[in-house]
Design a protein around this motif. Structure first.
Motif, PDB file in Angstrom:
ATOM      1  N   ARG A 112      85.598  46.859  35.483  1.00 52.73           N
ATOM      2  CA  ARG A 112      85.754  45.475  35.967  1.00 52.73           C
ATOM      3  C   ARG A 112      84.550  45.060  36.811  1.00 52.73           C
ATOM      4  O   ARG A 112      84.462  43.924  37.248  1.00 52.73           O
ATOM      5  CB  ARG A 112      87.046  45.333  36.750  1.00 52.73           C
ATOM      6  CG  ARG A 112      87.054  46.064  38.065  1.00 52.73           C
ATOM      7  CD  ARG A 112      88.360  45.824  38.801  1.00 52.73           C
ATOM      8  NE  ARG A 112      88.317  46.467  40.078  1.00 52.73           N
ATOM      9  CZ  ARG A 112      89.232  47.299  40.529  1.00 52.73           C
ATOM     10  NH1 ARG A 112      90.268  47.596  39.792  1.00 52.73           N
ATOM     11  NH2 ARG A 112      89.114  47.832  41.709  1.00 52.73           N
ATOM     12  N   PHE A 113      83.614  45.993  37.016  1.00 58.84           N
ATOM     13  CA  PHE A 113      82.430  45.710  37.811  1.00 58.84           C
ATOM     14  C   PHE A 113      81.209  45.516  36.919  1.00 58.84           C
ATOM     15  O   PHE A 113      81.069  46.155  35.885  1.00 58.84           O
ATOM     16  CB  PHE A 113      82.171  46.834  38.824  1.00 58.84           C
ATOM     17  CG  PHE A 113      83.325  47.038  39.761  1.00 58.84           C
ATOM     18  CD1 PHE A 113      83.632  46.079  40.721  1.00 58.84           C
ATOM     19  CD2 PHE A 113      84.125  48.152  39.664  1.00 58.84           C
ATOM     20  CE1 PHE A 113      84.697  46.242  41.574  1.00 58.84           C
ATOM     21  CE2 PHE A 113      85.201  48.330  40.515  1.00 58.84           C
ATOM     22  CZ  PHE A 113      85.489  47.378  41.470  1.00 58.84           C
ATOM     23  N   HIS A 114      80.328  44.644  37.355  1.00 57.64           N
ATOM     24  CA  HIS A 114      79.127  44.294  36.589  1.00 57.64           C
ATOM     25  C   HIS A 114      77.872  44.959  37.156  1.00 57.64           C
ATOM     26  O   HIS A 114      77.040  45.468  36.411  1.00 57.64           O
ATOM     27  CB  HIS A 114      78.957  42.763  36.606  1.00 57.64           C
ATOM     28  CG  HIS A 114      77.691  42.279  36.001  1.00 57.64           C
ATOM     29  ND1 HIS A 114      77.449  42.323  34.641  1.00 57.64           N
ATOM     30  CD2 HIS A 114      76.582  41.740  36.561  1.00 57.64           C
ATOM     31  CE1 HIS A 114      76.244  41.839  34.395  1.00 57.64           C
ATOM     32  NE2 HIS A 114      75.701  41.470  35.533  1.00 57.64           N
ATOM     33  N   MET A 115      77.748  44.950  38.488  1.00 58.92           N
ATOM     34  CA  MET A 115      76.504  45.397  39.087  1.00 58.92           C
ATOM     35  C   MET A 115      76.761  45.857  40.525  1.00 58.92           C
ATOM     36  O   MET A 115      77.675  45.369  41.190  1.00 58.92           O
ATOM     37  CB  MET A 115      75.498  44.241  39.090  1.00 58.92           C
ATOM     38  CG  MET A 115      74.194  44.521  39.775  1.00 58.92           C
ATOM     39  SD  MET A 115      72.994  43.168  39.615  1.00 58.92           S
ATOM     40  CE  MET A 115      73.916  41.745  40.092  1.00 58.92           C
ATOM     41  N   MET A 116      75.900  46.774  40.978  1.00 59.23           N
ATOM     42  CA  MET A 116      75.947  47.229  42.360  1.00 59.23           C
ATOM     43  C   MET A 116      74.530  47.147  42.920  1.00 59.23           C
ATOM     44  O   MET A 116      73.573  47.555  42.261  1.00 59.23           O
ATOM     45  CB  MET A 116      76.464  48.671  42.428  1.00 59.23           C
ATOM     46  CG  MET A 116      76.633  49.201  43.824  1.00 59.23           C
ATOM     47  SD  MET A 116      77.556  50.756  43.853  1.00 59.23           S
ATOM     48  CE  MET A 116      76.369  51.872  43.133  1.00 59.23           C
ATOM     49  N   TYR A 117      74.400  46.597  44.104  1.00 52.44           N
ATOM     50  CA  TYR A 117      73.093  46.439  44.759  1.00 52.44           C
ATOM     51  C   TYR A 117      73.171  47.146  46.104  1.00 52.44           C
ATOM     52  O   TYR A 117      74.018  46.813  46.936  1.00 52.44           O
ATOM     53  CB  TYR A 117      72.775  44.958  44.926  1.00 52.44           C
ATOM     54  CG  TYR A 117      71.413  44.652  45.489  1.00 52.44           C
ATOM     55  CD1 TYR A 117      70.283  45.311  45.027  1.00 52.44           C
ATOM     56  CD2 TYR A 117      71.255  43.686  46.465  1.00 52.44           C
ATOM     57  CE1 TYR A 117      69.027  45.003  45.535  1.00 52.44           C
ATOM     58  CE2 TYR A 117      70.008  43.365  46.975  1.00 52.44           C
ATOM     59  CZ  TYR A 117      68.892  44.034  46.501  1.00 52.44           C
ATOM     60  OH  TYR A 117      67.652  43.736  47.002  1.00 52.44           O
ATOM     61  N   THR A 118      72.304  48.124  46.288  1.00 48.07           N
ATOM     62  CA  THR A 118      72.332  48.942  47.491  1.00 48.07           C
ATOM     63  C   THR A 118      71.046  48.747  48.282  1.00 48.07           C
ATOM     64  O   THR A 118      69.949  48.844  47.731  1.00 48.07           O
ATOM     65  CB  THR A 118      72.499  50.432  47.140  1.00 48.07           C
ATOM     66  OG1 THR A 118      73.639  50.591  46.293  1.00 48.07           O
ATOM     67  CG2 THR A 118      72.667  51.280  48.387  1.00 48.07           C
ATOM     68  N   LEU A 119      71.195  48.461  49.568  1.00 45.67           N
ATOM     69  CA  LEU A 119      70.073  48.328  50.492  1.00 45.67           C
ATOM     70  C   LEU A 119      70.100  49.537  51.418  1.00 45.67           C
ATOM     71  O   LEU A 119      71.155  49.912  51.926  1.00 45.67           O
ATOM     72  CB  LEU A 119      70.211  47.048  51.313  1.00 45.67           C
ATOM     73  CG  LEU A 119      70.421  45.759  50.523  1.00 45.67           C
ATOM     74  CD1 LEU A 119      70.660  44.593  51.471  1.00 45.67           C
ATOM     75  CD2 LEU A 119      69.239  45.493  49.628  1.00 45.67           C
ATOM     76  N   TYR A 120      68.955  50.136  51.659  1.00 46.59           N
ATOM     77  CA  TYR A 120      68.859  51.326  52.488  1.00 46.59           C
ATOM     78  C   TYR A 120      68.067  51.033  53.764  1.00 46.59           C
ATOM     79  O   TYR A 120      67.014  50.382  53.704  1.00 46.59           O
ATOM     80  CB  TYR A 120      68.146  52.454  51.736  1.00 46.59           C
ATOM     81  CG  TYR A 120      68.904  52.981  50.552  1.00 46.59           C
ATOM     82  CD1 TYR A 120      69.712  54.102  50.667  1.00 46.59           C
ATOM     83  CD2 TYR A 120      68.804  52.371  49.304  1.00 46.59           C
ATOM     84  CE1 TYR A 120      70.404  54.608  49.572  1.00 46.59           C
ATOM     85  CE2 TYR A 120      69.487  52.862  48.203  1.00 46.59           C
ATOM     86  CZ  TYR A 120      70.282  53.981  48.343  1.00 46.59           C
ATOM     87  OH  TYR A 120      70.969  54.472  47.259  1.00 46.59           O
ATOM     88  N   PHE A 121      68.579  51.552  54.857  1.00 46.36           N
ATOM     89  CA  PHE A 121      67.933  51.443  56.165  1.00 46.36           C
ATOM     90  C   PHE A 121      67.845  52.839  56.775  1.00 46.36           C
ATOM     91  O   PHE A 121      68.629  53.720  56.419  1.00 46.36           O
ATOM     92  CB  PHE A 121      68.746  50.520  57.084  1.00 46.36           C
ATOM     93  CG  PHE A 121      68.864  49.120  56.555  1.00 46.36           C
ATOM     94  CD1 PHE A 121      67.965  48.144  56.938  1.00 46.36           C
ATOM     95  CD2 PHE A 121      69.866  48.793  55.653  1.00 46.36           C
ATOM     96  CE1 PHE A 121      68.060  46.856  56.430  1.00 46.36           C
ATOM     97  CE2 PHE A 121      69.978  47.513  55.140  1.00 46.36           C
ATOM     98  CZ  PHE A 121      69.071  46.544  55.533  1.00 46.36           C
ATOM     99  N   ASP A 122      66.924  53.020  57.708  1.00 46.27           N
ATOM    100  CA  ASP A 122      66.769  54.330  58.338  1.00 46.27           C
ATOM    101  C   ASP A 122      68.034  54.776  59.057  1.00 46.27           C
ATOM    102  O   ASP A 122      68.396  55.946  59.033  1.00 46.27           O
ATOM    103  CB  ASP A 122      65.601  54.343  59.334  1.00 46.27           C
ATOM    104  CG  ASP A 122      64.259  54.420  58.634  1.00 46.27           C
ATOM    105  OD1 ASP A 122      64.184  55.009  57.537  1.00 46.27           O
ATOM    106  OD2 ASP A 122      63.279  53.885  59.188  1.00 46.27           O
ATOM    107  N   ASP A 123      68.704  53.847  59.713  1.00 50.72           N
ATOM    108  CA  ASP A 123      69.896  54.196  60.489  1.00 50.72           C
ATOM    109  C   ASP A 123      70.760  52.952  60.685  1.00 50.72           C
ATOM    110  O   ASP A 123      70.386  51.846  60.302  1.00 50.72           O
ATOM    111  CB  ASP A 123      69.511  54.820  61.833  1.00 50.72           C
ATOM    112  CG  ASP A 123      68.536  53.965  62.627  1.00 50.72           C
ATOM    113  OD1 ASP A 123      68.697  52.724  62.648  1.00 50.72           O
ATOM    114  OD2 ASP A 123      67.613  54.536  63.236  1.00 50.72           O
TER     115      ASP A 123
END
Length: 113
Positions: free
Chosen positions: A52-63
């Protein structure tokens, strides 16, 4: 590392979703201070069939502190404002999490051969 993940659900008109992502979500996210990495995942299925999901967008930060500073910045506030209607319609879900990365030694050894 600390992650901010947005998951997009499938919709009837995926072009509307893609246009929002490309023209609003992505440009705003790329302006976030302290952002160290991004990752887009196009979801192709799940065990037993279609997801049921199309896309996942992940943002990464140091902490986590870097993440909260980014969210409190002008681009961060604009990003959350842009996502809000999508969240209210339950077309996107977002969460944040601590993340650890571990590489298997046997895989790294094979890649070096």
């Amino acid at each position: 590392m600390f992650q901010f993940v947005t998951i997009y659900r499938r919709v009837d008109d995926e072009m509307v979703l893609e246009e929002f992502f490309s023209n609003q979500h992505l440009p705003l996210a790329e302006q976030l201070p302290g952002l160290v990495k991004t990752e887009v995942s196009r979801i192709t299925g799940k065990p037993g069939g279609e997801s049921r999901f199309h896309m996942m967008y992940t943002l990464y930060f140091d902490d986590e502190d870097s993440f909260w500073r980014a969210l409190g910045s002008q681009p961060g506030l604009a990003l959350m404002q842009a996502l809000k209607p999508w969240g209210e319609q339950r077309l996107v879900t977002w969460f944040y999490a601590e993340a650890w990365e571990e590489w298997r030694e046997d895989v790294l050894a094979r890649e070096e051969e």
